[in-house]
Design a protein around this motif. Structure first.
Motif, PDB file in Angstrom:
ATOM      1  N   UNK A  83       0.847  -1.190   0.000  1.00  0.00           N
ATOM      2  CA  UNK A  83       0.000   0.000   0.000  1.00  0.00           C
ATOM      3  C   UNK A  83       0.888   1.248   0.000  1.00  0.00           C
ATOM      4  N   UNK A  84       0.557   2.181  -0.831  1.00  0.00           N
ATOM      5  CA  UNK A  84       1.255   3.473  -0.886  1.00  0.00           C
ATOM      6  C   UNK A  84       2.726   3.361  -1.284  1.00  0.00           C
ATOM      7  N   UNK A  85       3.156   2.213  -1.806  1.00  0.00           N
ATOM      8  CA  UNK A  85       4.561   2.096  -2.219  1.00  0.00           C
ATOM      9  C   UNK A  85       4.830   2.934  -3.460  1.00  0.00           C
ATOM     10  N   UNK A  86       6.012   3.524  -3.505  1.00  0.00           N
ATOM     11  CA  UNK A  86       6.481   4.249  -4.679  1.00  0.00           C
ATOM     12  C   UNK A  86       7.418   3.336  -5.480  1.00  0.00           C
ATOM     13  N   UNK A  87       7.857   3.820  -6.624  1.00  0.00           N
ATOM     14  CA  UNK A  87       8.807   3.040  -7.426  1.00  0.00           C
ATOM     15  C   UNK A  87      10.069   2.727  -6.629  1.00  0.00           C
ATOM     16  N   UNK A  88      10.551   3.687  -5.864  1.00  0.00           N
ATOM     17  CA  UNK A  88      11.776   3.461  -5.094  1.00  0.00           C
ATOM     18  C   UNK A  88      11.571   2.386  -4.027  1.00  0.00           C
ATOM     19  N   UNK A  89      10.361   2.297  -3.457  1.00  0.00           N
ATOM     20  CA  UNK A  89      10.080   1.250  -2.477  1.00  0.00           C
ATOM     21  C   UNK A  89      10.188  -0.131  -3.111  1.00  0.00           C
ATOM     22  N   UNK A  90       9.627  -0.273  -4.311  1.00  0.00           N
ATOM     23  CA  UNK A  90       9.719  -1.557  -5.008  1.00  0.00           C
ATOM     24  C   UNK A  90      11.161  -1.871  -5.388  1.00  0.00           C
ATOM     25  N   UNK A  91      11.902  -0.874  -5.842  1.00  0.00           N
ATOM     26  CA  UNK A  91      13.300  -1.092  -6.203  1.00  0.00           C
ATOM     27  C   UNK A  91      14.101  -1.546  -4.989  1.00  0.00           C
ATOM     28  N   UNK A  92      13.878  -0.916  -3.860  1.00  0.00           N
ATOM     29  CA  UNK A  92      14.590  -1.296  -2.640  1.00  0.00           C
ATOM     30  C   UNK A  92      14.198  -2.699  -2.167  1.00  0.00           C
ATOM     31  N   UNK A  93      12.925  -3.039  -2.300  1.00  0.00           N
ATOM     32  CA  UNK A  93      12.477  -4.376  -1.900  1.00  0.00           C
ATOM     33  C   UNK A  93      13.028  -5.438  -2.838  1.00  0.00           C
ATOM     34  N   UNK A  94      13.156  -5.093  -4.128  1.00  0.00           N
ATOM     35  CA  UNK A  94      13.850  -5.976  -5.061  1.00  0.00           C
ATOM     36  C   UNK A  94      13.032  -7.099  -5.650  1.00  0.00           C
ATOM     37  N   UNK A  95      11.710  -7.070  -5.490  1.00  0.00           N
ATOM     38  CA  UNK A  95      10.887  -8.093  -6.138  1.00  0.00           C
ATOM     39  C   UNK A  95       9.942  -7.441  -7.135  1.00  0.00           C
ATOM     40  N   UNK A  96       9.393  -8.283  -8.028  1.00  0.00           N
ATOM     41  CA  UNK A  96       8.489  -7.783  -9.067  1.00  0.00           C
ATOM     42  C   UNK A  96       7.090  -8.325  -8.818  1.00  0.00           C
ATOM     43  N   UNK A  97       6.104  -7.436  -8.859  1.00  0.00           N
ATOM     44  CA  UNK A  97       4.710  -7.817  -8.623  1.00  0.00           C
ATOM     45  C   UNK A  97       3.872  -7.399  -9.830  1.00  0.00           C
ATOM     46  N   UNK A  98       3.363  -8.388 -10.555  1.00  0.00           N
ATOM     47  CA  UNK A  98       2.515  -8.157 -11.717  1.00  0.00           C
ATOM     48  C   UNK A  98       1.143  -7.682 -11.242  1.00  0.00           C
ATOM     49  N   UNK A  99       0.450  -6.833 -12.003  1.00  0.00           N
ATOM     50  CA  UNK A  99      -0.903  -6.436 -11.611  1.00  0.00           C
ATOM     51  C   UNK A  99      -1.772  -7.658 -11.304  1.00  0.00           C
ATOM     52  N   UNK A 100      -2.454  -7.597 -10.173  1.00  0.00           N
ATOM     53  CA  UNK A 100      -3.263  -8.726  -9.731  1.00  0.00           C
ATOM     54  C   UNK A 100      -2.612  -9.538  -8.622  1.00  0.00           C
ATOM     55  N   UNK A 101      -1.327  -9.279  -8.350  1.00  0.00           N
ATOM     56  CA  UNK A 101      -0.657  -9.932  -7.224  1.00  0.00           C
ATOM     57  C   UNK A 101      -1.062  -9.232  -5.932  1.00  0.00           C
ATOM     58  N   UNK A 102      -1.607  -9.985  -5.000  1.00  0.00           N
ATOM     59  CA  UNK A 102      -2.061  -9.427  -3.727  1.00  0.00           C
ATOM     60  C   UNK A 102      -1.241 -10.048  -2.601  1.00  0.00           C
ATOM     61  N   UNK A 103      -0.594  -9.181  -1.831  1.00  0.00           N
ATOM     62  CA  UNK A 103       0.218  -9.627  -0.699  1.00  0.00           C
ATOM     63  C   UNK A 103      -0.258  -8.883   0.545  1.00  0.00           C
ATOM     64  N   UNK A 104      -0.643  -9.614   1.571  1.00  0.00           N
ATOM     65  CA  UNK A 104      -1.104  -8.980   2.806  1.00  0.00           C
ATOM     66  C   UNK A 104       0.091  -8.637   3.702  1.00  0.00           C
ATOM     67  N   UNK A 105      -0.060  -7.558   4.440  1.00  0.00           N
ATOM     68  CA  UNK A 105       0.982  -7.105   5.359  1.00  0.00           C
ATOM     69  C   UNK A 105       1.353  -8.218   6.332  1.00  0.00           C
ATOM     70  N   UNK A 106       2.615  -8.343   6.615  1.00  0.00           N
ATOM     71  CA  UNK A 106       3.277  -9.339   7.470  1.00  0.00           C
ATOM     72  C   UNK A 106       3.828 -10.512   6.672  1.00  0.00           C
ATOM     73  N   UNK A 107       3.503 -10.614   5.386  1.00  0.00           N
ATOM     74  CA  UNK A 107       4.142 -11.605   4.527  1.00  0.00           C
ATOM     75  C   UNK A 107       5.457 -11.029   4.010  1.00  0.00           C
TER      76      UNK A 107
END
Length: 262
Positions: A83-107
């Motif tokens: 939620x509310x992630x920016x491009x830099x957040x995804x880059x720092x996390x280092x994984x790719x999430x295709x539209x439709x991928x749902x991940x709940x907090x704490x995973x």
């Protein structure tokens, strides 16, 4: 520090009006991969039940609220991880999430993971380089090892209660074929290949074709497993059959494509 957190969560678990700061701390550490709901100790996977207690306390004392979606809103207690992630957040996390991928907090999602349109539930742990393919489910507190490929439509079962119940564990470098299901605390050993349409639960008979041995709940490392049946009185009952050990030819057919992780 972990022991302190554990004792605080145990105290909150027994309280009628708990201090939930320990719960928030535990979920944040789960979300970052600093803690996990199961650990391999002495070659055996052990449940960290105090972290499952933290998740259950969060669900008990958190009010449901509107979660905005791209096409419709949702109403739930657990926010989405990104939620509310920016491009830099995804880059720092280092994984790719295709539209439709749902991940709940704490995973936790490690670097170089690829998430196709799938669902990852609370407390799950997905290690580096894994792929979770379209329409697959990674259930609560399930563990997916490094460089695993969870193919289309697979169910990796989750568990939050009873607290002592084992999590489903898929160890490193495994392939789980399309429309398979791994449930009820089954452990799939490193390097194993599970054929499409195989169901593995705690009560599934696992037959080793070479030795004739029978086991339950655990696939030995580097096994190639297919669905099968065995005769019982007047009917045939489903089972899983270890047909051979995974060799280089098998691995070449099921190995991940590094190009998808660049």
């Amino acid at each position: 520090m972990t022991e302190s957190l554990r004792s605080r969560i145990e105290k909150a678990w027994e309280s009628d009006s708990p201090d939930l700061s320990c719960v928030r701390e535990a979920l944040e550490k789960l979300d970052k991969g600093e803690l996990r709901t199961a650990e391999k100790i002495g070659g055996v996977w052990k449940v960290c039940d105090y972290l499952k207690k933290a998740i259950l306390l969060y669900l008990k004392y958190t009010k449901a609220r509107v979660i905005p979606g791209s096409e419709c809103n949702f109403f739930d207690k657990v926010p989405l991880k990104t939620r509310d992630w920016s491009e830099s957040d995804f880059i720092n996390a280092g994984f790719r999430a295709v539209p439709g991928a749902i991940v709940r907090y704490s995973a936790y999602i490690a670097k170089n993971v690829v998430l196709m349109p799938c669902f990852v539930n609370v407390g799950a742990y997905i290690d580096e380089g894994a792929m979770i393919d379209t329409n697959s489910l990674v259930g609560s507190c399930a563990h997916i090892g490094k460089k695993c490929h969870i193919a289309d439509g697979v169910t990796i079962g989750g568990v939050l209660e009873p607290l002592q119940a084992a999590s489903v564990i898929i160890e490193d470098n495994c392939f789980i074929g399309a429309k398979s299901a791994v449930l009820e605390g089954v452990v799939v050993g490193e390097g194993s290949v599970i054929a499409a349409g195989t169901t593995l639960s705690a009560s599934t008979k696992i037959v080793d074709r070479e030795t004739g041995g029978v086991s339950y709940g655990q696939i030995p490392p580097y096994s190639v497993v297919v669905p099968g049946t065995y005769a019982s009185k007047n009917s045939n009952i489903c089972c899983a059959v270890i047909v051979k050990r995974a060799d280089e030819k098998t691995r070449s057919k099921t190995s991940i494509n590094e190009l998808l992780r660049t």
